[in-house]
Enzyme design. Structure first.
Site, PDB file in Angstrom:
ATOM      1  N   HIS A 157     -12.182  -9.774 -19.186  1.00 19.25           N
ATOM      2  CA  HIS A 157     -12.507  -8.418 -18.725  1.00 19.25           C
ATOM      3  C   HIS A 157     -12.532  -7.453 -19.905  1.00 19.25           C
ATOM      4  O   HIS A 157     -12.004  -7.753 -20.990  1.00 19.25           O
ATOM      5  CB  HIS A 157     -11.545  -7.946 -17.628  1.00 19.25           C
ATOM      6  CG  HIS A 157     -10.106  -8.016 -17.975  1.00 19.25           C
ATOM      7  ND1 HIS A 157      -9.385  -9.192 -17.967  1.00 19.25           N
ATOM      8  CD2 HIS A 157      -9.226  -7.056 -18.350  1.00 19.25           C
ATOM      9  CE1 HIS A 157      -8.131  -8.946 -18.304  1.00 19.25           C
ATOM     10  NE2 HIS A 157      -8.008  -7.653 -18.561  1.00 19.25           N
ATOM     11  N   HIS A 190     -11.259  -9.630 -23.316  1.00 16.44           N
ATOM     12  CA  HIS A 190     -10.019 -10.392 -23.475  1.00 16.44           C
ATOM     13  C   HIS A 190      -9.631 -10.994 -22.133  1.00 16.44           C
ATOM     14  O   HIS A 190     -10.207 -10.658 -21.089  1.00 16.44           O
ATOM     15  CB  HIS A 190      -8.877  -9.501 -23.975  1.00 16.44           C
ATOM     16  CG  HIS A 190      -8.484  -8.425 -23.000  1.00 16.44           C
ATOM     17  ND1 HIS A 190      -9.239  -7.299 -22.786  1.00 16.44           N
ATOM     18  CD2 HIS A 190      -7.408  -8.315 -22.183  1.00 16.44           C
ATOM     19  CE1 HIS A 190      -8.646  -6.530 -21.883  1.00 16.44           C
ATOM     20  NE2 HIS A 190      -7.535  -7.130 -21.489  1.00 16.44           N
ATOM     21  N   ASP A 234      -5.806 -11.707 -20.146  1.00 14.14           N
ATOM     22  CA  ASP A 234      -4.417 -11.290 -20.332  1.00 14.14           C
ATOM     23  C   ASP A 234      -3.504 -12.475 -20.673  1.00 14.14           C
ATOM     24  O   ASP A 234      -3.604 -13.534 -20.058  1.00 14.14           O
ATOM     25  CB  ASP A 234      -3.884 -10.625 -19.053  1.00 14.14           C
ATOM     26  CG  ASP A 234      -4.700  -9.396 -18.674  1.00 14.14           C
ATOM     27  OD1 ASP A 234      -5.271  -8.760 -19.582  1.00 14.14           O
ATOM     28  OD2 ASP A 234      -4.760  -9.085 -17.468  1.00 14.14           O
ATOM     29  N   ARG A 248      -1.093  -2.006 -12.911  1.00 10.52           N
ATOM     30  CA  ARG A 248      -1.379  -3.442 -13.031  1.00 10.52           C
ATOM     31  C   ARG A 248      -0.143  -4.282 -12.785  1.00 10.52           C
ATOM     32  O   ARG A 248       0.910  -4.030 -13.358  1.00 10.52           O
ATOM     33  CB  ARG A 248      -1.914  -3.736 -14.440  1.00 10.52           C
ATOM     34  CG  ARG A 248      -2.571  -5.096 -14.539  1.00 10.52           C
ATOM     35  CD  ARG A 248      -3.069  -5.358 -15.940  1.00 10.52           C
ATOM     36  NE  ARG A 248      -2.110  -6.104 -16.708  1.00 10.52           N
ATOM     37  CZ  ARG A 248      -2.295  -6.489 -17.966  1.00 10.52           C
ATOM     38  NH1 ARG A 248      -3.415  -6.195 -18.588  1.00 10.52           N
ATOM     39  NH2 ARG A 248      -1.378  -7.178 -18.591  1.00 10.52           N
TER      40      ARG A 248
HETATM   41  C1  SIN Z   1      -6.686  -4.360 -18.659  1.00  6.80           C
HETATM   42  O1  SIN Z   1      -7.230  -4.822 -19.649  1.00  6.80           O
HETATM   43  O2  SIN Z   1      -5.768  -4.940 -18.098  1.00  6.80           O
HETATM   44  C2  SIN Z   1      -7.133  -3.027 -18.109  1.00  6.80           C
HETATM   45  C3  SIN Z   1      -8.485  -3.086 -17.516  1.00  6.80           C
HETATM   46  C4  SIN Z   1      -8.951  -1.743 -17.041  1.00  6.80           C
HETATM   47  O3  SIN Z   1      -8.229  -0.753 -17.210  1.00  6.80           O
HETATM   48  O4  SIN Z   1     -10.030  -1.669 -16.481  1.00  6.80           O
END
Ligand code: SIN
Length: 281
Positions: free
Chosen positions: A257, A102, A104, A272
């Site tokens: 990612h 995905h 973000d 994050r």
């Molecule tokens: C995310 O998708 O923002 C998290 C990625 C992760 O935890 O590696």
């Protein structure tokens, strides 16, 4: 760390991502150092930093140099820090957050520019994150398919992920909230021109794109499935192994990612911060 040393940028794969060495994000970066990191971010679409023993305040201060922070309406917050989302999997939890390809916030009309993810606690093994390059995804298409996709828009949604209808939200349990805020859909071009690099990138993703605009989901799925398989070919990706203090900073307009969920029984805690973007054309 001596900030007088030259910042060193080392590409991490043939596709996407570079490691930034000789930098302490907890210290004040000079304008020249920041410009250097910014150029690398635009060029590589994804930066990694190691051994960053920074406080939440320093994490926020670094993020704010890039733009306004977007406070994610669905994620839990780190205690005392509204601007930092907690991405946590406890040893007794089965499902992780972000465990599929995905990018973000593509469900927003103005999607987030990037996310700065800092590892606080990592499993002894596993819990890596995969990244894929959406410039390469676009560039690897045939001229015919590029032409077909020019002018096509896609609809992105948060409802099936964060809303009341989401099974994923139920599986992730109390780590997500505010389902009633998952009402918004957004449309974006399938091929965007990156606002800063000027390069073309594929801008649909398996997490949030629900169909091409004006096409039914049934008509959309076969082509979306082809594009997803094409975009996530191993040659188009890189894999990051975390340690506490590692940071990945990705450009949501240029990458996907995928957080691997292969560390059952262990704990992983990530912090994050997401930064506001600009409209996509
Ligand atoms: C995310 O998708 O923002 C998290 C990625 C992760 O935890 O590696």
């Amino acid at each position: 760390m001596n900030q007088m040393n030259e910042i060193d940028i080392r590409p991490m794969s043939g596709a996407v991502g570079a490691q930034v060495c000789n930098v302490d994000l907890g210290a004040d970066l000079s304008n020249a150092q920041f410009a250097n990191i910014r150029d690398a971010f635009i060029k590589h679409g994804l930066l990694f930093f190691r051994d960053q023993d920074i406080t939440p305040e320093q994490h926020i201060a670094f993020a704010e140099r890039w733009g306004e922070i977007n406070i994610n309406r669905f994620f839990q917050k780190v205690d005392g820090y509204e601007k930092i989302a907690a991405v946590v999997k406890e040893p007794d939890q089965a499902v992780n957050i972000g465990g599929d390809w995905h990018t973000d916030h593509s469900y927003d009309d103005i999607p987030a520019m990037g996310s700065i993810l800092l590892a606080r606690e990592t499993p002894a093994v596993g819990g890596d994150t995969l990244f894929a390059c959406m410039y390469k995804a676009y560039e690897g298409l045939s001229d015919g398919l590029k032409k077909t996709l020019e002018g096509v828009r896609a609809v992105h949604s948060s409802r099936h992920v964060f809303g009341d209808i989401s099974q994923y939200k139920d599986a992730v349990g109390g780590r997500l909230s505010n389902a009633e805020a998952a009402t918004q859909d957004a449309t974006h071009p399938v091929i965007i021109t990156h606002p800063e690099s000027g390069r073309k990138a594929l801008y649909i993703n398996p997490g949030f794109t629900i169909h091409f605009e004006g096409w039914t989901p049934e008509e959309s799925f076969p082509l979306m499935k082809y594009l997803y398989a094409h975009a996530s070919r191993p040659e188009n990706t890189t894999r990051f192994q975390w340690q506490p203090g590692s940071i990945a900073f990705w450009d949501n307009r240029a990458t996907w990612h995928y957080a691997l969920n292969d560390y059952h029984g262990a704990r992983r805690e990530m912090h994050r911060i997401t930064i506001e973007g600009s409209p996509l054309n």
